[in-house]
Design a protein around this motif. Structure first.
Motif, PDB file in Angstrom:
ATOM      1  N   ALA A  24       0.846  -1.206   0.000  1.00  0.00           N
ATOM      2  CA  ALA A  24       0.000   0.000   0.000  1.00  0.00           C
ATOM      3  C   ALA A  24       0.874   1.246   0.000  1.00  0.00           C
ATOM      4  CB  ALA A  24      -0.924  -0.002   1.207  1.00  0.00           C
ATOM      5  N   TRP A  25       0.465   2.222  -0.798  1.00  0.00           N
ATOM      6  CA  TRP A  25       1.162   3.508  -0.801  1.00  0.00           C
ATOM      7  C   TRP A  25       0.859   4.244   0.493  1.00  0.00           C
ATOM      8  CZ3 TRP A  25      -1.360   4.390  -6.162  1.00  0.00           C
ATOM      9  CH2 TRP A  25      -0.657   3.690  -7.140  1.00  0.00           C
ATOM     10  N   SER A  26       1.733   5.148   0.889  1.00  0.00           N
ATOM     11  CA  SER A  26       1.506   5.914   2.121  1.00  0.00           C
ATOM     12  C   SER A  26       0.260   6.794   1.998  1.00  0.00           C
ATOM     13  CB  SER A  26       2.730   6.766   2.456  1.00  0.00           C
ATOM     14  OG  SER A  26       3.015   7.660   1.397  1.00  0.00           O
ATOM     15  N   LYS A  27      -0.043   7.241   0.781  1.00  0.00           N
ATOM     16  CA  LYS A  27      -1.262   8.015   0.521  1.00  0.00           C
ATOM     17  C   LYS A  27      -1.879   7.509  -0.770  1.00  0.00           C
ATOM     18  CE  LYS A  27      -1.280  12.435   1.112  1.00  0.00           C
ATOM     19  NZ  LYS A  27      -0.957  13.875   0.978  1.00  0.00           N
ATOM     20  N   PRO A  28      -3.188   7.271  -0.774  1.00  0.00           N
ATOM     21  CA  PRO A  28      -3.819   6.826  -2.023  1.00  0.00           C
ATOM     22  C   PRO A  28      -3.852   7.946  -3.061  1.00  0.00           C
ATOM     23  CG  PRO A  28      -5.469   7.148  -0.326  1.00  0.00           C
ATOM     24  CD  PRO A  28      -4.133   7.364   0.318  1.00  0.00           C
ATOM     25  N   VAL A  29      -4.055   7.561  -4.291  1.00  0.00           N
ATOM     26  CA  VAL A  29      -4.258   8.494  -5.398  1.00  0.00           C
ATOM     27  C   VAL A  29      -5.749   8.436  -5.713  1.00  0.00           C
ATOM     28  CG1 VAL A  29      -3.719   8.981  -7.813  1.00  0.00           C
ATOM     29  CG2 VAL A  29      -1.937   8.072  -6.289  1.00  0.00           C
ATOM     30  N   PHE A  30      -6.376   9.604  -5.815  1.00  0.00           N
ATOM     31  CA  PHE A  30      -7.811   9.657  -6.105  1.00  0.00           C
ATOM     32  C   PHE A  30      -8.027  10.153  -7.523  1.00  0.00           C
ATOM     33  CE2 PHE A  30      -7.456  10.022  -1.530  1.00  0.00           C
ATOM     34  CZ  PHE A  30      -8.400   9.109  -1.103  1.00  0.00           C
ATOM     35  N   VAL A  31      -8.794   9.380  -8.287  1.00  0.00           N
ATOM     36  CA  VAL A  31      -9.122   9.748  -9.663  1.00  0.00           C
ATOM     37  C   VAL A  31     -10.632   9.768  -9.829  1.00  0.00           C
ATOM     38  CG1 VAL A  31      -6.961   8.850 -10.601  1.00  0.00           C
ATOM     39  CG2 VAL A  31      -8.929   7.349 -10.455  1.00  0.00           C
ATOM     40  N   ARG A  32     -11.098  10.584 -10.750  1.00  0.00           N
ATOM     41  CA  ARG A  32     -12.543  10.707 -10.965  1.00  0.00           C
ATOM     42  C   ARG A  32     -12.901  10.411 -12.412  1.00  0.00           C
ATOM     43  NH1 ARG A  32     -15.378  15.558  -8.414  1.00  0.00           N
ATOM     44  NH2 ARG A  32     -14.755  14.269  -6.680  1.00  0.00           N
ATOM     45  N   LEU A  33     -13.880   9.523 -12.549  1.00  0.00           N
ATOM     46  CA  LEU A  33     -14.472   9.211 -13.849  1.00  0.00           C
ATOM     47  C   LEU A  33     -15.981   9.238 -13.705  1.00  0.00           C
ATOM     48  CD1 LEU A  33     -12.379   6.138 -15.032  1.00  0.00           C
ATOM     49  CD2 LEU A  33     -12.300   8.442 -15.942  1.00  0.00           C
ATOM     50  N   ALA A  54     -18.229  11.214 -12.477  1.00  0.00           N
ATOM     51  CA  ALA A  54     -18.722  11.591 -11.148  1.00  0.00           C
ATOM     52  C   ALA A  54     -18.456  10.538 -10.067  1.00  0.00           C
ATOM     53  CB  ALA A  54     -20.209  11.948 -11.196  1.00  0.00           C
ATOM     54  N   THR A  55     -17.616   9.557 -10.358  1.00  0.00           N
ATOM     55  CA  THR A  55     -17.246   8.557  -9.362  1.00  0.00           C
ATOM     56  C   THR A  55     -15.766   8.714  -9.050  1.00  0.00           C
ATOM     57  OG1 THR A  55     -18.889   7.003 -10.185  1.00  0.00           O
ATOM     58  CG2 THR A  55     -17.121   6.095  -8.849  1.00  0.00           C
ATOM     59  N   THR A  56     -15.457   8.841  -7.770  1.00  0.00           N
ATOM     60  CA  THR A  56     -14.067   8.938  -7.348  1.00  0.00           C
ATOM     61  C   THR A  56     -13.561   7.550  -6.963  1.00  0.00           C
ATOM     62  OG1 THR A  56     -14.380  11.202  -6.575  1.00  0.00           O
ATOM     63  CG2 THR A  56     -12.487  10.009  -5.694  1.00  0.00           C
ATOM     64  N   HIS A  57     -12.412   7.211  -7.500  1.00  0.00           N
ATOM     65  CA  HIS A  57     -11.799   5.901  -7.248  1.00  0.00           C
ATOM     66  C   HIS A  57     -10.521   6.101  -6.433  1.00  0.00           C
ATOM     67  CE1 HIS A  57     -14.216   3.897 -10.432  1.00  0.00           C
ATOM     68  NE2 HIS A  57     -14.161   5.094 -10.985  1.00  0.00           N
ATOM     69  N   PRO A  58     -10.420   5.512  -5.245  1.00  0.00           N
ATOM     70  CA  PRO A  58      -9.153   5.551  -4.513  1.00  0.00           C
ATOM     71  C   PRO A  58      -8.248   4.413  -5.009  1.00  0.00           C
ATOM     72  CG  PRO A  58     -10.826   4.512  -3.158  1.00  0.00           C
ATOM     73  CD  PRO A  58     -11.487   4.909  -4.458  1.00  0.00           C
ATOM     74  N   ILE A  89      -7.758  13.379 -14.943  1.00  0.00           N
ATOM     75  CA  ILE A  89      -8.709  12.718 -14.044  1.00  0.00           C
ATOM     76  C   ILE A  89      -8.217  12.669 -12.601  1.00  0.00           C
ATOM     77  CG2 ILE A  89      -9.759  11.304 -15.860  1.00  0.00           C
ATOM     78  CD1 ILE A  89      -8.056   8.934 -14.814  1.00  0.00           C
ATOM     79  N   LEU A  90      -7.056  13.264 -12.337  1.00  0.00           N
ATOM     80  CA  LEU A  90      -6.506  13.268 -10.987  1.00  0.00           C
ATOM     81  C   LEU A  90      -7.263  14.273 -10.129  1.00  0.00           C
ATOM     82  CD1 LEU A  90      -4.116  12.242  -9.189  1.00  0.00           C
ATOM     83  CD2 LEU A  90      -2.902  14.299  -9.913  1.00  0.00           C
ATOM     84  N   VAL A  91      -7.732  13.818  -8.955  1.00  0.00           N
ATOM     85  CA  VAL A  91      -8.423  14.733  -8.047  1.00  0.00           C
ATOM     86  C   VAL A  91      -7.740  14.852  -6.696  1.00  0.00           C
ATOM     87  CG1 VAL A  91     -10.687  14.557  -9.124  1.00  0.00           C
ATOM     88  CG2 VAL A  91     -10.096  12.973  -7.309  1.00  0.00           C
TER      89      VAL A  91
END
Length: 80
Positions: free
Chosen positions: A5-14, A16-20, A76-78
């Motif tokens: 696991a990364w120390s912090k997740p990356v959040f992307v949006r497609l 209107a759905t955010t994916h961690p 798509i990076l949020v």
């Protein structure tokens, strides 16, 4: 390292759905199964980095950096 696991997740949006995205494995799954865009250079580097991590040649952090670049390229990076 592929499941690390990364120390912090990356959040992307497609759509209107955010994916961690939390691991190199998550990143590869997203790139292969969900990515809705034509592959760009950063996408190809992220895909290569994730495969290299799976083989033990690249660190999880290197995959994270490449994945962030691909998400920026696709706009798509949020959050990181």
């Amino acid at each position: 390292m592929f499941q690390t696991a990364w120390s912090k997740p990356v959040f992307v949006r497609l759509l209107a759905t955010t994916h961690p995205i939390r691991t190199p494995s998550d990143a590869r799954t997203f790139l292969v199964d969900i990515w809705p865009f034509s592959p760009g250079e950063a996408y190809e580097r992220a895909l290569d980095a994730s495969q290299s991590c799976f083989q033990g040649h690249t660190t999880a952090e290197e995959v994270r950096i490449a994945f962030i670049a691909a998400c920026r390229e696709a706009n798509i990076l949020v959050g990181i």
